[in-house]
Design a protein around this motif. Sequence first.
Motif, PDB file in Angstrom:
ATOM      1  N   GLU A 185       0.835  -1.209   0.000  1.00 39.85           N
ATOM      2  CA  GLU A 185       0.000   0.000   0.000  1.00 39.85           C
ATOM      3  C   GLU A 185       0.870   1.260   0.000  1.00 39.85           C
ATOM      4  OE1 GLU A 185      -3.293   0.685   2.849  1.00 39.85           O
ATOM      5  OE2 GLU A 185      -3.281  -1.488   3.075  1.00 39.85           O
TER       6      GLU A 185
ATOM      7  N   LEU B  14       0.892   4.210  -2.803  1.00 42.12           N
ATOM      8  CA  LEU B  14       0.603   5.621  -2.509  1.00 42.12           C
ATOM      9  C   LEU B  14       1.763   6.510  -2.958  1.00 42.12           C
ATOM     10  CD1 LEU B  14      -1.113   5.344   1.001  1.00 42.12           C
ATOM     11  CD2 LEU B  14      -2.195   5.941  -1.186  1.00 42.12           C
TER      12      LEU B  14
ATOM     13  N   ILE C  34       1.173   7.166  -6.465  1.00 46.23           N
ATOM     14  CA  ILE C  34      -0.030   7.959  -6.759  1.00 46.23           C
ATOM     15  C   ILE C  34       0.181   9.444  -6.425  1.00 46.23           C
ATOM     16  CG2 ILE C  34      -2.411   8.416  -5.986  1.00 46.23           C
ATOM     17  CD1 ILE C  34      -2.794   5.408  -5.605  1.00 46.23           C
ATOM     18  N   PHE C  35       0.781   9.715  -5.267  1.00 44.88           N
ATOM     19  CA  PHE C  35       0.841  11.106  -4.780  1.00 44.88           C
ATOM     20  C   PHE C  35       1.417  12.097  -5.799  1.00 44.88           C
ATOM     21  CE2 PHE C  35       0.925   9.703  -0.007  1.00 44.88           C
ATOM     22  CZ  PHE C  35      -0.447   9.485  -0.057  1.00 44.88           C
TER      23      PHE C  35
ATOM     24  N   LEU D 111      -0.992  13.851  -8.219  1.00 46.45           N
ATOM     25  CA  LEU D 111      -2.106  14.647  -7.699  1.00 46.45           C
ATOM     26  C   LEU D 111      -1.648  16.053  -7.344  1.00 46.45           C
ATOM     27  CD1 LEU D 111      -3.489  11.891  -5.280  1.00 46.45           C
ATOM     28  CD2 LEU D 111      -4.069  12.268  -7.693  1.00 46.45           C
TER      29      LEU D 111
ATOM     30  N   PRO E 180      -2.031  14.612   1.630  1.00 44.65           N
ATOM     31  CA  PRO E 180      -2.105  13.166   1.797  1.00 44.65           C
ATOM     32  C   PRO E 180      -0.812  12.622   2.378  1.00 44.65           C
ATOM     33  CG  PRO E 180      -2.965  13.762  -0.349  1.00 44.65           C
ATOM     34  CD  PRO E 180      -2.434  15.033   0.284  1.00 44.65           C
ATOM     35  N   GLY E 181      -0.951  11.623   3.233  1.00 49.69           N
ATOM     36  CA  GLY E 181       0.210  11.024   3.871  1.00 49.69           C
ATOM     37  C   GLY E 181       0.064  10.953   5.370  1.00 49.69           C
ATOM     38  N   ASP E 182      -0.851  11.757   5.929  1.00 48.34           N
ATOM     39  CA  ASP E 182      -1.081  11.673   7.376  1.00 48.34           C
ATOM     40  C   ASP E 182      -2.441  11.019   7.628  1.00 48.34           C
ATOM     41  OD1 ASP E 182      -0.702  12.287  10.242  1.00 48.34           O
ATOM     42  OD2 ASP E 182       0.865  13.595   9.444  1.00 48.34           O
ATOM     43  N   ASP E 183      -2.861  10.954   8.887  1.00 47.61           N
ATOM     44  CA  ASP E 183      -4.137  10.278   9.191  1.00 47.61           C
ATOM     45  C   ASP E 183      -5.329  11.046   8.631  1.00 47.61           C
ATOM     46  OD1 ASP E 183      -2.330   9.324  11.766  1.00 47.61           O
ATOM     47  OD2 ASP E 183      -3.635   7.813  10.910  1.00 47.61           O
TER      48      ASP E 183
ATOM     49  N   ASP F 188     -12.620   6.532   5.053  1.00 47.12           N
ATOM     50  CA  ASP F 188     -12.244   5.132   5.233  1.00 47.12           C
ATOM     51  C   ASP F 188     -13.402   4.251   4.801  1.00 47.12           C
ATOM     52  OD1 ASP F 188     -10.043   3.536   6.179  1.00 47.12           O
ATOM     53  OD2 ASP F 188      -9.811   5.052   7.745  1.00 47.12           O
TER      54      ASP F 188
ATOM     55  N   ASP G  46      -9.148   8.430  13.217  1.00 49.46           N
ATOM     56  CA  ASP G  46      -8.184   9.191  12.406  1.00 49.46           C
ATOM     57  C   ASP G  46      -8.212  10.680  12.779  1.00 49.46           C
ATOM     58  OD1 ASP G  46      -6.767   7.359  10.794  1.00 49.46           O
ATOM     59  OD2 ASP G  46      -8.471   7.134   9.452  1.00 49.46           O
TER      60      ASP G  46
ATOM     61  N   ARG H  55       2.311  12.846  11.893  1.00 48.73           N
ATOM     62  CA  ARG H  55       3.141  11.657  12.096  1.00 48.73           C
ATOM     63  C   ARG H  55       4.625  12.024  12.144  1.00 48.73           C
ATOM     64  NH1 ARG H  55       0.441   7.331   7.751  1.00 48.73           N
ATOM     65  NH2 ARG H  55      -1.639   7.290   8.699  1.00 48.73           N
TER      66      ARG H  55
ATOM     67  N   ASP I 191      -3.311   6.625  14.628  1.00 52.22           N
ATOM     68  CA  ASP I 191      -4.195   5.596  15.191  1.00 52.22           C
ATOM     69  C   ASP I 191      -3.737   4.243  14.649  1.00 52.22           C
ATOM     70  OD1 ASP I 191      -5.397   5.965  12.541  1.00 52.22           O
ATOM     71  OD2 ASP I 191      -6.987   4.674  13.300  1.00 52.22           O
TER      72      ASP I 191
ATOM     73  N   SER J 150      -4.412   1.234  13.062  1.00 50.28           N
ATOM     74  CA  SER J 150      -5.391   0.505  12.247  1.00 50.28           C
ATOM     75  C   SER J 150      -4.780  -0.741  11.629  1.00 50.28           C
ATOM     76  CB  SER J 150      -5.950   1.404  11.149  1.00 50.28           C
ATOM     77  OG  SER J 150      -4.923   1.934  10.338  1.00 50.28           O
ATOM     78  N   ASP J 151      -3.490  -0.717  11.351  1.00 49.24           N
ATOM     79  CA  ASP J 151      -2.870  -1.814  10.599  1.00 49.24           C
ATOM     80  C   ASP J 151      -1.888  -2.627  11.435  1.00 49.24           C
ATOM     81  OD1 ASP J 151      -4.309  -0.963   8.415  1.00 49.24           O
ATOM     82  OD2 ASP J 151      -2.702   0.289   7.632  1.00 49.24           O
TER      83      ASP J 151
HETATM   84  N1  LIG Z   1      -6.327   6.814  -3.445  1.00 51.32           N
HETATM   85  C1  LIG Z   1      -5.736   7.776  -2.734  1.00 51.32           C
HETATM   86  N2  LIG Z   1      -5.435   8.981  -3.266  1.00 51.32           N
HETATM   87  C2  LIG Z   1      -4.868   9.947  -2.521  1.00 51.32           C
HETATM   88  N3  LIG Z   1      -4.519   9.820  -1.242  1.00 51.32           N
HETATM   89  C3  LIG Z   1      -4.788   8.639  -0.656  1.00 51.32           C
HETATM   90  C4  LIG Z   1      -5.411   7.563  -1.361  1.00 51.32           C
HETATM   91  N4  LIG Z   1      -5.541   6.518  -0.507  1.00 51.32           N
HETATM   92  C5  LIG Z   1      -5.032   6.911   0.663  1.00 51.32           C
HETATM   93  N5  LIG Z   1      -4.568   8.190   0.582  1.00 51.32           N
HETATM   94  C6  LIG Z   1      -3.915   8.936   1.659  1.00 51.32           C
HETATM   95  O1  LIG Z   1      -2.806   8.171   2.103  1.00 51.32           O
HETATM   96  C7  LIG Z   1      -2.638   8.265   3.516  1.00 51.32           C
HETATM   97  C8  LIG Z   1      -2.634   6.888   4.122  1.00 51.32           C
HETATM   98  O2  LIG Z   1      -3.898   6.271   3.908  1.00 51.32           O
HETATM   99  P1  LIG Z   1      -4.440   5.178   4.890  1.00 51.32           P
HETATM  100  O3  LIG Z   1      -3.410   4.111   5.079  1.00 51.32           O
HETATM  101  O4  LIG Z   1      -5.811   4.769   4.424  1.00 51.32           O
HETATM  102  O5  LIG Z   1      -4.560   6.011   6.230  1.00 51.32           O
HETATM  103  P2  LIG Z   1      -5.236   5.523   7.584  1.00 51.32           P
HETATM  104  O6  LIG Z   1      -4.622   4.162   7.891  1.00 51.32           O
HETATM  105  O7  LIG Z   1      -4.878   6.565   8.598  1.00 51.32           O
HETATM  106  O8  LIG Z   1      -6.711   5.449   7.303  1.00 51.32           O
HETATM  107  C9  LIG Z   1      -3.762   9.169   3.994  1.00 51.32           C
HETATM  108  O9  LIG Z   1      -3.251  10.474   4.139  1.00 51.32           O
HETATM  109  C10 LIG Z   1      -4.775   9.110   2.887  1.00 51.32           C
HETATM  110  O10 LIG Z   1      -5.530  10.303   2.797  1.00 51.32           O
END
Ligand SMILES: Nc1ncnc2c1ncn2[C@@H]1O[C@H](COP(=O)(O)OP(=O)(O)O)[C@@H](O)[C@H]1O
Length: 323
Positions: free
Chosen positions: A18, A22, A25-26, A29, A39-42, A58, A87, A161, A224, A226-227
């Motif tokens: 994952e 990401l 992907i980032f 955008l 994007p990158g934090d909670d 989520d 989050d 973070r 938090d 979660s994983d």
């Molecule tokens: N498809 C996506 N496009 C852009 N940002 C994303 C995407 N999926 C997740 N993110 C961003 O990546 C980060 C990590 O996501 P994620 O692991 O789901 O966070 P969390 O475990 O806190 O819910 C978050 O900042 C989230 O907004």
Amino acid sequence: MTNRWTDGPGPRLRDVSEDELLAQIFPLLPRGGPVVVAPGDDTALVRTAYGSVLATTDTMVRGRDWLDEWSSPADVGGKSVAQNVADIASMGGRATALLVTLVADPETPVAWVLDFAAGLGAAAAEIEVPIAGGDLSSAPAGTLMVSITALGDVDGDPVLRSGARGGDVVAVAGTLGRSAAGFVLLQQDRADDDEDLVREHVRPRPPYEQGPVARSAGATAMIDLSDGLVRDAGRVAAASGVRLELSTELLRADLDRLTGVLDDDAALGCVLTGGEEHSLLACFPPEVALPDGWRRIGQVGAGEGVTVDGRPRSGGGWDHFHP
Ligand SMILES: Nc1ncnc2c1ncn2[C@@H]1O[C@H](COP(=O)(O)OP(=O)(O)O)[C@@H](O)[C@H]1O
Ligand SMILES: Cc1ncc(C[n+]2csc(CCOP(=O)(O)OP(=O)(O)O)c2C)c(N)n1
Ligand SMILES: [Mg+2]
């Protein structure tokens, strides 16, 4: 007829983590402008004309995040509130409103949707968070998916973070390993062995109020869980450019709770790598007295990654495309 996008060669989602996905992907955008925490934090933090708002989303999918044999629709509603509001809490904030999306096969019973809405509504009402809206969409046979977007407020700067520093104390609010232990019991058809652990899995109760408490006390970084503890601690380590050094001696109470239900190895696995508990992990400067509700589980050192009892530890924990 083959389709070049879906049938072509090249790596599949199951071939990348994952975090690697990401990272690819980032850069595609746009960033900046009013998005103060990207994007990158909670959660994100978005500036508005009147102040700023925390925003996060989520999703839960039937068969991947819950099984109908284990979770009532109300459980799914309650858990989807928990994972989103946790989050917001992990930024040091409080949720202010939720938006709810339901994507469902037309054969889904109306009763399922109403019990889901009741469970979601009750969980949100308990923490006094109103529902601001949502969306309904249909899906192919068998698909059932719920997604929440949570908005929140933070007094002053959010806790990211990335703020942990060498010498900080690593601390946790909430339990560790119980949701994962409940998941193991469900998988082994042993739910009757410890109904409390099973309840922690289907209805997690994150310590939301401890997010703002940690912020006020001076937390330097927060996430938090979660994983899984090690995987999420690794995210704080990577964002902060430090090493998080955890000690199993400080996790004794969490391990002891699982004794008699799971063997020692399985208990350690649940505590170190079990997800979905949504407890909070934060780092505090060494001079800060930990607020009530927080307990030390390690310290921050120089270097990278996570160590457990001095040994580097990686892997384990949840990754959506490698379940
Ligand atoms: N498809 C996506 N496009 C852009 N940002 C994303 C995407 N999926 C997740 N993110 C961003 O990546 C980060 C990590 O996501 P994620 O692991 O789901 O966070 P969390 O475990 O806190 O819910 C978050 O900042 C989230 O907004
Ligand atoms: C049927 C089923 N299989 C596997 C799991 C385990 N599981 C699903 S999601 C997840 C991790 C947390 O997911 P989520 O909250 O969506 O992660 P986030 O995006 O917050 O990282 C775990 C351990 C489960 N709960 N149910
Ligand atoms: Mg999170």
